[in-house]
Design an enzyme around this catalytic site. Structure first.
Site, PDB file in Angstrom:
ATOM      1  N   ASN A  13       0.831  -1.210   0.000  1.00  0.00           N
ATOM      2  CA  ASN A  13       0.000   0.000   0.000  1.00  0.00           C
ATOM      3  C   ASN A  13       0.867   1.263   0.000  1.00  0.00           C
ATOM      4  OD1 ASN A  13       0.943   0.136   2.584  1.00  0.00           O
ATOM      5  ND2 ASN A  13      -1.048   0.075   3.596  1.00  0.00           N
TER       6      ASN A  13
ATOM      7  N   SER B 175       9.984 -11.865  14.255  1.00  0.00           N
ATOM      8  CA  SER B 175      11.091 -11.061  14.779  1.00  0.00           C
ATOM      9  C   SER B 175      11.652 -11.692  16.037  1.00  0.00           C
ATOM     10  CB  SER B 175      10.550  -9.665  15.114  1.00  0.00           C
ATOM     11  OG  SER B 175      11.457  -8.960  15.924  1.00  0.00           O
TER      12      SER B 175
ATOM     13  N   TYR C 175       3.834  -4.001  19.011  1.00  0.00           N
ATOM     14  CA  TYR C 175       4.444  -4.527  17.782  1.00  0.00           C
ATOM     15  C   TYR C 175       4.826  -5.992  17.975  1.00  0.00           C
ATOM     16  CZ  TYR C 175       8.241  -5.773  14.610  1.00  0.00           C
ATOM     17  OH  TYR C 175       9.043  -6.448  13.725  1.00  0.00           O
TER      18      TYR C 175
ATOM     19  N   LYS D 133       3.446  -9.748  16.262  1.00  0.00           N
ATOM     20  CA  LYS D 133       4.262 -10.829  15.658  1.00  0.00           C
ATOM     21  C   LYS D 133       3.906 -12.165  16.305  1.00  0.00           C
ATOM     22  CE  LYS D 133       6.445  -8.513  12.635  1.00  0.00           C
ATOM     23  NZ  LYS D 133       5.975  -8.678  11.254  1.00  0.00           N
TER      24      LYS D 133
ATOM     25  N   TYR E 100      13.556 -12.876  12.363  1.00  0.00           N
ATOM     26  CA  TYR E 100      14.729 -12.102  11.959  1.00  0.00           C
ATOM     27  C   TYR E 100      15.407 -11.506  13.180  1.00  0.00           C
ATOM     28  CZ  TYR E 100      11.868 -11.526   7.645  1.00  0.00           C
ATOM     29  OH  TYR E 100      11.070 -11.697   6.543  1.00  0.00           O
TER      30      TYR E 100
ATOM     31  N   ASN F 164      16.345   2.919  14.649  1.00  0.00           N
ATOM     32  CA  ASN F 164      17.280   1.792  14.716  1.00  0.00           C
ATOM     33  C   ASN F 164      18.722   2.266  14.525  1.00  0.00           C
ATOM     34  OD1 ASN F 164      14.606   0.282  13.168  1.00  0.00           O
ATOM     35  ND2 ASN F 164      15.378  -0.502  15.096  1.00  0.00           N
ATOM     36  N   LEU F 165      19.622   1.456  15.053  1.00  0.00           N
ATOM     37  CA  LEU F 165      21.017   1.896  15.188  1.00  0.00           C
ATOM     38  C   LEU F 165      21.692   2.269  13.861  1.00  0.00           C
ATOM     39  CD1 LEU F 165      23.514   2.276  17.010  1.00  0.00           C
ATOM     40  CD2 LEU F 165      24.060  -0.139  16.593  1.00  0.00           C
TER      41      LEU F 165
HETATM   42  P1  NAD Z   1       9.299  -1.895   5.586  1.00  0.00           P
HETATM   43  O1  NAD Z   1       8.423  -0.929   6.308  1.00  0.00           O
HETATM   44  O2  NAD Z   1      10.402  -1.358   4.755  1.00  0.00           O
HETATM   45  O3  NAD Z   1       8.418  -2.869   4.683  1.00  0.00           O
HETATM   46  C1  NAD Z   1       7.086  -3.219   5.019  1.00  0.00           C
HETATM   47  C2  NAD Z   1       6.220  -2.894   3.814  1.00  0.00           C
HETATM   48  O4  NAD Z   1       4.869  -3.235   4.104  1.00  0.00           O
HETATM   49  C3  NAD Z   1       6.229  -1.407   3.466  1.00  0.00           C
HETATM   50  O5  NAD Z   1       6.573  -1.256   2.112  1.00  0.00           O
HETATM   51  C4  NAD Z   1       4.792  -0.942   3.739  1.00  0.00           C
HETATM   52  O6  NAD Z   1       4.394   0.077   2.854  1.00  0.00           O
HETATM   53  C5  NAD Z   1       4.031  -2.234   3.575  1.00  0.00           C
HETATM   54  N1  NAD Z   1       2.764  -2.295   4.297  1.00  0.00           N
HETATM   55  C6  NAD Z   1       2.516  -2.018   5.596  1.00  0.00           C
HETATM   56  N2  NAD Z   1       1.226  -2.226   5.893  1.00  0.00           N
HETATM   57  C7  NAD Z   1       0.622  -2.664   4.749  1.00  0.00           C
HETATM   58  C8  NAD Z   1      -0.701  -3.021   4.412  1.00  0.00           C
HETATM   59  N3  NAD Z   1      -1.679  -2.977   5.310  1.00  0.00           N
HETATM   60  N4  NAD Z   1      -0.946  -3.413   3.164  1.00  0.00           N
HETATM   61  C9  NAD Z   1       0.036  -3.457   2.218  1.00  0.00           C
HETATM   62  N5  NAD Z   1       1.298  -3.107   2.468  1.00  0.00           N
HETATM   63  C10 NAD Z   1       1.596  -2.711   3.727  1.00  0.00           C
HETATM   64  O7  NAD Z   1       9.851  -2.916   6.688  1.00  0.00           O
HETATM   65  P2  NAD Z   1      10.931  -4.071   6.549  1.00  0.00           P
HETATM   66  O8  NAD Z   1      12.072  -3.710   7.426  1.00  0.00           O
HETATM   67  O9  NAD Z   1      11.179  -4.412   5.133  1.00  0.00           O
HETATM   68  O10 NAD Z   1      10.142  -5.240   7.296  1.00  0.00           O
HETATM   69  C11 NAD Z   1       9.415  -6.220   6.599  1.00  0.00           C
HETATM   70  C12 NAD Z   1       8.759  -7.148   7.605  1.00  0.00           C
HETATM   71  O11 NAD Z   1       9.762  -7.734   8.433  1.00  0.00           O
HETATM   72  C13 NAD Z   1       7.772  -6.457   8.542  1.00  0.00           C
HETATM   73  O12 NAD Z   1       6.695  -7.315   8.779  1.00  0.00           O
HETATM   74  C14 NAD Z   1       8.592  -6.275   9.813  1.00  0.00           C
HETATM   75  O13 NAD Z   1       7.784  -6.216  10.969  1.00  0.00           O
HETATM   76  C15 NAD Z   1       9.441  -7.532   9.796  1.00  0.00           C
HETATM   77  N6  NAD Z   1      10.679  -7.377  10.563  1.00  0.00           N
HETATM   78  C16 NAD Z   1      11.538  -6.362  10.272  1.00  0.00           C
HETATM   79  C17 NAD Z   1      12.698  -6.195  11.025  1.00  0.00           C
HETATM   80  C18 NAD Z   1      13.650  -5.067  10.734  1.00  0.00           C
HETATM   81  O14 NAD Z   1      14.504  -4.776  11.575  1.00  0.00           O
HETATM   82  N7  NAD Z   1      13.583  -4.394   9.592  1.00  0.00           N
HETATM   83  C19 NAD Z   1      12.988  -7.086  12.062  1.00  0.00           C
HETATM   84  C20 NAD Z   1      12.097  -8.124  12.325  1.00  0.00           C
HETATM   85  C21 NAD Z   1      10.941  -8.275  11.559  1.00  0.00           C
HETATM   86  C1  UD1 Z   2      14.398  -2.949  17.546  1.00  0.00           C
HETATM   87  C2  UD1 Z   2      13.114  -3.251  18.238  1.00  0.00           C
HETATM   88  C3  UD1 Z   2      12.705  -4.661  17.915  1.00  0.00           C
HETATM   89  C4  UD1 Z   2      12.554  -4.816  16.394  1.00  0.00           C
HETATM   90  C5  UD1 Z   2      13.872  -4.405  15.745  1.00  0.00           C
HETATM   91  C6  UD1 Z   2      13.750  -4.414  14.271  1.00  0.00           C
HETATM   92  C7  UD1 Z   2      13.084  -1.829  20.223  1.00  0.00           C
HETATM   93  C8  UD1 Z   2      13.124  -1.802  21.712  1.00  0.00           C
HETATM   94  N1  UD1 Z   2      13.263  -3.049  19.659  1.00  0.00           N
HETATM   95  O1  UD1 Z   2      15.356  -3.906  17.942  1.00  0.00           O
HETATM   96  O2  UD1 Z   2      11.488  -4.986  18.530  1.00  0.00           O
HETATM   97  O3  UD1 Z   2      12.247  -6.152  16.053  1.00  0.00           O
HETATM   98  O4  UD1 Z   2      14.226  -3.084  16.161  1.00  0.00           O
HETATM   99  O5  UD1 Z   2      12.881  -3.440  13.821  1.00  0.00           O
HETATM  100  O6  UD1 Z   2      12.873  -0.825  19.565  1.00  0.00           O
HETATM  101  N2  UD1 Z   2      20.866   1.974  19.877  1.00  0.00           N
HETATM  102  C9  UD1 Z   2      21.587   3.066  20.297  1.00  0.00           C
HETATM  103  N3  UD1 Z   2      21.303   4.276  19.734  1.00  0.00           N
HETATM  104  C10 UD1 Z   2      20.348   4.437  18.784  1.00  0.00           C
HETATM  105  C11 UD1 Z   2      19.622   3.308  18.354  1.00  0.00           C
HETATM  106  C12 UD1 Z   2      19.906   2.088  18.932  1.00  0.00           C
HETATM  107  O7  UD1 Z   2      22.454   2.959  21.181  1.00  0.00           O
HETATM  108  O8  UD1 Z   2      20.125   5.573  18.333  1.00  0.00           O
HETATM  109  C13 UD1 Z   2      21.204   0.649  20.446  1.00  0.00           C
HETATM  110  C14 UD1 Z   2      20.043  -0.013  21.168  1.00  0.00           C
HETATM  111  O9  UD1 Z   2      20.005   0.371  22.523  1.00  0.00           O
HETATM  112  C15 UD1 Z   2      20.390  -1.509  20.956  1.00  0.00           C
HETATM  113  C16 UD1 Z   2      21.095  -1.524  19.595  1.00  0.00           C
HETATM  114  O10 UD1 Z   2      21.543  -0.192  19.374  1.00  0.00           O
HETATM  115  O11 UD1 Z   2      21.307  -1.925  21.937  1.00  0.00           O
HETATM  116  C17 UD1 Z   2      20.200  -1.950  18.447  1.00  0.00           C
HETATM  117  O12 UD1 Z   2      19.019  -1.137  18.462  1.00  0.00           O
HETATM  118  P1  UD1 Z   2      17.950  -1.183  17.258  1.00  0.00           P
HETATM  119  O13 UD1 Z   2      18.658  -1.030  15.960  1.00  0.00           O
HETATM  120  O14 UD1 Z   2      16.887  -0.198  17.590  1.00  0.00           O
HETATM  121  O15 UD1 Z   2      17.394  -2.660  17.302  1.00  0.00           O
HETATM  122  P2  UD1 Z   2      16.729  -3.492  18.517  1.00  0.00           P
HETATM  123  O16 UD1 Z   2      16.503  -2.658  19.699  1.00  0.00           O
HETATM  124  O17 UD1 Z   2      17.504  -4.737  18.674  1.00  0.00           O
END
Ligand code: NAD
Ligand code: UD1
Length: 331
Positions: A31, A123, A147, A151, A175, A197-198
């Site tokens: 979407n 996740s 969130y 999952k 993941y 995220n970091l």
């Molecule tokens: P992303 O946001 O880049 O990709 C998700 C996509 O889903 C986006 O393009 C968004 O537009 C689309 N989307 C959301 N809601 C929708 C809906 N209702 N209908 C159609 N499309 C929709 O995120 P990503 O990092 O590529 O993550 C992909 C999947 O992996 C997600 O389910 C996320 O929760 C999971 N995941 C991601 C991480 C991470 O760190 N990136 C970690 C663990 C799990």
């Molecule tokens: C986060 C989410 C997790 C999700 C994952 C992927 C939280 C609490 N957890 O994981 O649920 O599945 O992203 O989307 O948000 N950090 C810093 N400075 C920053 C950002 C992060 O020090 O600006 C540190 C954090 O404290 C952590 C590490 O970097 O120790 C990784 O952080 P991040 O990339 O946000 O991932 P997670 O917390 O593991």
């Protein structure tokens, strides 16, 4: 033919590259809530092949039916969903509705059209804060935010559906921390606003859009006091989905596997690796711990190798190299 939901997003677009390179025909629905359709132009530039794209929401039953009536899918790779932990605490209704109702609608339409295979993006967040790493798939699960609950609930829904329907084929992929970008620098992760995220945050510091990185806590019981995570190159992660598809060609039921490297790196170790890869200084500020963070989380990655024949190939230096390459070109 494979249906990829959320295929214009970060992990989805990298998976489309690997699918097309492996010879699969790919249909993407998204979407565009958190991505742009142009990422599929980049996928075409990388692979020389195209995906068919429909701008469809997974909550739109009629829209899904239209897509399923045009194509016959062997399997769905289901990435579509919302993923920001902080936002999920502010707007739980939005998260449950989008992620849970959306997946139920998708599953309903899959069932109507006899599509029984699904690879689901779960996740490592489902390991909660009471397990000692390395995390194995049989550990008890729990969550600390909506969130994470979405999952876990989706894992449960898929498990129950597969219990009731013996033809269902399900792989739940947990993941760890996907980072990096395609080595071409054409696709990667570029979140709107200030990254949570970091590595996206470090990228913005490296290109001068943010002044320094806040390091959330240096008093954890870890190698240098900063949080430890299992970072995995997004290209390796994408390849894990192909391994899951191959597995589903021969197996029914539910398989749950970690996709991680099995190695943990601290925040400061990632900062060092990124500084080395980019040649940029990454100033840091030691800040208080972030609520909800665990000290250390990394995978036991052996089940993925045993069951899927998959293991991560790329290390932290390649992850930082490719993250920097993308950041310097596209951010
Ligand atoms: P992303 O946001 O880049 O990709 C998700 C996509 O889903 C986006 O393009 C968004 O537009 C689309 N989307 C959301 N809601 C929708 C809906 N209702 N209908 C159609 N499309 C929709 O995120 P990503 O990092 O590529 O993550 C992909 C999947 O992996 C997600 O389910 C996320 O929760 C999971 N995941 C991601 C991480 C991470 O760190 N990136 C970690 C663990 C799990
Ligand atoms: C986060 C989410 C997790 C999700 C994952 C992927 C939280 C609490 N957890 O994981 O649920 O599945 O992203 O989307 O948000 N950090 C810093 N400075 C920053 C950002 C992060 O020090 O600006 C540190 C954090 O404290 C952590 C590490 O970097 O120790 C990784 O952080 P991040 O990339 O946000 O991932 P997670 O917390 O593991």
């Amino acid at each position: 033919m494979i249906l990829v939901t959320g295929g214009t997003g970060f992990i989805g677009s990298h998976t489309c590259v690997e699918l097309l390179n492996a010879g699969y025909e790919v249909v993407v629905i998204d979407n565009l809530m958190n991505s742009k359709a142009e990422s599929l132009d980049a996928v075409k530039e990388i692979t020389g092949k195209s995906c068919t794209f429909y701008k469809v929401d997974i909550n739109d039953e009629a829209g899904l039916r239209e897509v399923f009536s045009k194509h016959t899918f062997e399997c769905v790779i289901h990435f579509a969903g919302l993923k920001a932990v902080g936002e999920s605490c502010q707007k739980p209704h939005f998260y449950y509705s989008n992620n849970i109702s959306g997946t139920l609608t998708l599953l309903k339409v899959m069932n109507e059209f006899g599509c029984k295979g699904i690879v689901f993006s779960s996740s490592a967040t489902v390991y909660g804060n009471n397990n000692e790493p390395p995390f194995t798939e049989d550990m008890p699960t729990s969550c600390t935010n909506p969130y994470g609950w979405t999952k876990l609930m989706q894992e449960q829904m898929l498990t129950d559906i597969a219990l009731a329907d013996k033809d269902m084929r399900v792989v739940l992929l947990r993941y760890f921390n996907p980072i990096g970008a395609h080595p071409s620098g054409l696709i990667g992760e570029n979140p709107n606003g200030i990254p949570n995220n970091l590595v996206p945050y470090i990228c913005k510091v490296a290109i001068g859009q943010l002044p320094y990185l806040n390091v959330y806590g240096n008093d954890y019981d870890t190698v240098d006091g900063t949080g430890v995570r299992d970072y995995i190159h997004v290209v390796d992660l994408a390849k894990g989905h192909l391994a899951a598809l191959k597995y589903l060609e021969k197996n029914t039921g539910v398989l749950t596997v970690n996709l991680g490297t099995g190695n943990g790196y601290s925040v400061l170790q990632v900062v060092d690796a990124y500084a080395k890869a980019s040649g940029k200084e990454i100033p840091v500020n030691i800040a208080p711990r972030r609520q909800g963070d665990i000290a250390s989380g990394y995978a036991n990655a052996s089940k993925a190798y045993e069951k899927l024949g998959w293991k991560a190939e790329l290390g932290i230096d390649e992850m930082c190299r490719d993250a920097w390459n993308y950041a310097s070109k596209k951010m």
